[in-house]
Design a protein around this motif. Structure first.
Motif, PDB file in Angstrom:
ATOM      1  N   SER A 163      49.681 112.031  31.545  1.00 46.95           N
ATOM      2  CA  SER A 163      49.553 111.020  32.646  1.00 46.95           C
ATOM      3  C   SER A 163      51.070 110.157  33.223  1.00 46.95           C
ATOM      4  O   SER A 163      52.116 110.544  32.532  1.00 46.95           O
ATOM      5  N   SER A 164      50.802 109.627  34.198  1.00 45.93           N
ATOM      6  CA  SER A 164      52.138 108.868  34.616  1.00 45.93           C
ATOM      7  C   SER A 164      52.784 107.867  33.640  1.00 45.93           C
ATOM      8  O   SER A 164      53.868 107.626  33.640  1.00 45.93           O
ATOM      9  N   TYR A 165      51.620 107.290  32.977  1.00 40.91           N
ATOM     10  CA  TYR A 165      52.317 106.233  31.999  1.00 40.91           C
ATOM     11  C   TYR A 165      52.859 106.718  31.008  1.00 40.91           C
ATOM     12  O   TYR A 165      54.021 106.479  30.673  1.00 40.91           O
ATOM     13  N   LEU A 166      52.467 107.930  30.512  1.00 38.79           N
ATOM     14  CA  LEU A 166      53.188 108.510  29.357  1.00 38.79           C
ATOM     15  C   LEU A 166      54.551 109.279  30.001  1.00 38.79           C
ATOM     16  O   LEU A 166      55.633 109.352  29.152  1.00 38.79           O
ATOM     17  N   GLU A 167      54.428 109.800  31.183  1.00 38.79           N
ATOM     18  CA  GLU A 167      55.605 110.240  31.581  1.00 38.79           C
ATOM     19  C   GLU A 167      56.693 109.077  31.951  1.00 38.79           C
ATOM     20  O   GLU A 167      57.938 109.312  31.656  1.00 38.79           O
ATOM     21  N   ALA A 168      56.370 108.008  32.438  1.00 41.24           N
ATOM     22  CA  ALA A 168      57.105 106.865  32.585  1.00 41.24           C
ATOM     23  C   ALA A 168      57.880 106.474  31.099  1.00 41.24           C
ATOM     24  O   ALA A 168      59.147 106.156  30.869  1.00 41.24           O
ATOM     25  N   HIS A 169      56.986 106.345  30.111  1.00 39.67           N
ATOM     26  CA  HIS A 169      57.401 106.108  28.717  1.00 39.67           C
ATOM     27  C   HIS A 169      58.475 106.877  28.318  1.00 39.67           C
ATOM     28  O   HIS A 169      59.070 106.611  27.630  1.00 39.67           O
ATOM     29  N   TYR A 170      58.382 108.074  28.292  1.00 41.23           N
ATOM     30  CA  TYR A 170      59.069 109.050  27.744  1.00 41.23           C
ATOM     31  C   TYR A 170      60.519 109.544  28.773  1.00 41.23           C
ATOM     32  O   TYR A 170      61.059 110.022  28.002  1.00 41.23           O
ATOM     33  N   ARG A 171      60.278 109.001  29.973  1.00 41.31           N
ATOM     34  CA  ARG A 171      61.509 109.283  30.940  1.00 41.31           C
ATOM     35  C   ARG A 171      62.846 108.902  30.189  1.00 41.31           C
ATOM     36  O   ARG A 171      63.834 109.535  30.177  1.00 41.31           O
ATOM     37  N   SER A 172      62.872 107.755  29.477  1.00 42.00           N
ATOM     38  CA  SER A 172      64.261 107.233  28.836  1.00 42.00           C
ATOM     39  C   SER A 172      64.702 107.941  27.874  1.00 42.00           C
ATOM     40  O   SER A 172      65.837 108.085  27.209  1.00 42.00           O
ATOM     41  N   ALA A 173      63.853 109.111  27.179  1.00 39.00           N
ATOM     42  CA  ALA A 173      64.280 110.106  26.086  1.00 39.00           C
ATOM     43  C   ALA A 173      65.490 111.082  26.568  1.00 39.00           C
ATOM     44  O   ALA A 173      66.094 111.606  25.899  1.00 39.00           O
ATOM     45  N   GLY A 174      65.405 111.220  27.769  1.00 42.49           N
ATOM     46  CA  GLY A 174      66.113 112.032  28.681  1.00 42.49           C
ATOM     47  C   GLY A 174      66.048 113.460  28.335  1.00 42.49           C
ATOM     48  O   GLY A 174      67.018 114.204  28.339  1.00 42.49           O
ATOM     49  N   ARG A 175      64.794 113.908  28.065  1.00 35.18           N
ATOM     50  CA  ARG A 175      64.598 115.311  27.800  1.00 35.18           C
ATOM     51  C   ARG A 175      63.816 115.937  29.000  1.00 35.18           C
ATOM     52  O   ARG A 175      63.335 115.037  29.784  1.00 35.18           O
ATOM     53  N   PRO A 176      63.758 117.132  29.112  1.00 36.23           N
ATOM     54  CA  PRO A 176      62.954 117.792  30.075  1.00 36.23           C
ATOM     55  C   PRO A 176      61.462 117.126  30.099  1.00 36.23           C
ATOM     56  O   PRO A 176      60.926 117.245  29.093  1.00 36.23           O
ATOM     57  N   LEU A 177      60.818 116.874  31.113  1.00 39.07           N
ATOM     58  CA  LEU A 177      59.419 116.212  31.281  1.00 39.07           C
ATOM     59  C   LEU A 177      58.717 116.752  32.402  1.00 39.07           C
ATOM     60  O   LEU A 177      59.122 117.057  33.466  1.00 39.07           O
ATOM     61  N   LEU A 178      57.323 116.997  32.125  1.00 41.87           N
ATOM     62  CA  LEU A 178      56.488 117.513  32.974  1.00 41.87           C
ATOM     63  C   LEU A 178      55.179 116.679  33.057  1.00 41.87           C
ATOM     64  O   LEU A 178      54.649 116.740  31.904  1.00 41.87           O
ATOM     65  N   ARG A 179      54.724 116.323  34.222  1.00 44.44           N
ATOM     66  CA  ARG A 179      53.299 115.638  34.151  1.00 44.44           C
ATOM     67  C   ARG A 179      52.255 116.621  34.450  1.00 44.44           C
ATOM     68  O   ARG A 179      52.487 117.257  35.429  1.00 44.44           O
TER      69      ARG A 179
END
Length: 398
Positions: A175-191
């Motif tokens: 979800s976008s909620y989890l995507e936004a939450h983990y963006r600060s981790a600085g890891r590659p991210l895909l929703r």
């Protein structure tokens, strides 16, 4: 089983082929990987034997197979054995299996591992130089797990969410909620939303609907005692619209009649409510297709916003529009009077308004909405549509 030198291990203690919701989520992801040309071995928590079984119906040059590692305690295991397995050794068998493979996987994709499971997996991946990718689908709610908020299971889930998942090499968020939450981790991210095999889902021949046919609604799932899905609100709304003279039927699959009565505090159920017990997963699509709408009303909270309803995607894939209030990313896919009807919020008055609108639709309008629901699912939830973005995401590590 012989496999190429480059393969992906998908692991998790709750993965089974393929009835439960978590398994259906992973099925879509690994099917996208296979469509992108990857070979995937799903090593789940089911019982032995440890024989790899190819999964049929996967389109693409890659392949998917499944085997059980018996990570979950057997039903006959006593409380001591179960506690030792889940609190101390969860993930140990999976790490042992990875060690025993003739070639290391190119990636490890993990789904549903709590802190103990993640501890073993992360340590194995670091030791062997294999990237660890986590699929995050929930913000766990203590109301829904054994022991409540202060129980060991919920505390383990929270430790995984806040400590282990952000430290993985890559994160897939539902979800976008989890995507936004983990963006600060600085890891590659895909929703990636829930995906399934929409293209090959068999549809019934319900191309025309008589104007005079009753409005048929369906709810399929586990409302968790009205804490997750507000089934009690839906039942009350059905009763009100029914008293106004509308012909309406609500078919409930999942909870028993006694459970449904407890949800409404023992009050008599409206005449149009049918409690039809639990359905095998293979029969769910047919039950959805027999209805005019699926009804999904949820109280907005952090757990609801972070997750994404598999039921919603399955309904659209079956060509059945949805009546719902917008939680999580549903607003990306559900437009009022197109793929279904949108309730402005989760209150009784808003659900009643939506049911009144649905009852006034003629057969042609219902048919057009069914076609739009199916088209949206093909575009947004078919695993083939996600083959390229998922494949590209994994290519970052080779």
């Amino acid at each position: 089983m012989k496999r190429p030198s480059s393969w992906i291990a998908c692991v998790g203690p709750f993965l089974f082929p393929w009835g439960e919701a978590g398994s259906r989520r992973v099925y879509g992801l690994v099917a996208s990987l296979a469509a992108a040309g990857r070979t995937v071995v799903v090593a789940g928590g089911g019982p032995e034997p440890r024989t790899e079984t190819p999964l049929p119906g996967i389109d693409g040059p890659g392949s998917v197979s499944y085997l059980g590692l018996a990570e979950r305690p057997a039903p006959e295991a006593g409380p001591v054995r179960s506690s030792v397995q889940t609190l101390l050794r969860w993930g140990w068998r999976t790490a042992q299996w990875l060690d025993a493979q003739p070639t290391r996987p190119s990636h490890v994709l993990v789904h549903g591992g709590q802190a103990q499971y993640m501890f073993h997996l992360r340590r194995w991946c670091e030791r062997n130089g294999v990237p660890l990718i986590v699929d995050v689908v929930d913000w766990f709610n203590g109301h829904h797990v054994r022991g409540g908020y202060l129980g060991p299971l919920h505390l383990s889930m929270k430790l995984a969410l806040h400590h282990y998942y952000p430290r993985c090499d890559g994160i897939i968020a539902i979800s976008s909620y989890l995507e936004a939450h983990y963006r600060s981790a600085g890891r590659p991210l895909l929703r990636v939303p829930p995906t399934l095999d929409v293209k090959n889902l068999t549809l019934d021949a319900r191309n025309s609907i008589a104007d005079s046919s009753p409005l048929t609604l369906v709810y399929a799932g586990n409302p968790h005692g009205n804490k997750k899905d507000l089934l009690g609100t839906v039942i009350e709304a059905v009763g009100r619209v029914e008293r106004e003279g509308a012909q309406i039927e609500l078919r409930i699959y999942g909870p028993t009649q006694d459970e449904v009565r407890r949800i409404v505090d023992g009050r008599p159920l409206p005449g149009g409510v049918r409690c039809l017990s639990r359905l095998p997963q293979s029969d769910v699509a047919a039950a959805l297709q027999e209805a005019d709408f699926t009804v999904l009303v949820r109280r907005p909270d952090r757990a609801t916003e972070a997750g994404f309803s598999t039921k919603f995607c399955e309904s659209l894939a079956s060509g059945t529009p949805v009546i719902a209030n917008l939680t999580s990313d549903m607003g990306r896919y559900l437009r009022h009077n197109i793929e279904g009807l949108v309730c402005r919020d989760h209150t009784l008055d808003e659900v009643v308004t939506a049911l009144r609108t649905a009852a006034r639709l003629d057969g042609a309008q219902r048919s057009i909405m069914r076609q739009a629901a199916r088209s949206r699912a093909l575009e947004s939830f078919d695993y083939r549509a996600w083959a390229e973005p998922v494949g590209n995401f994994f290519r970052q590590w080779g």
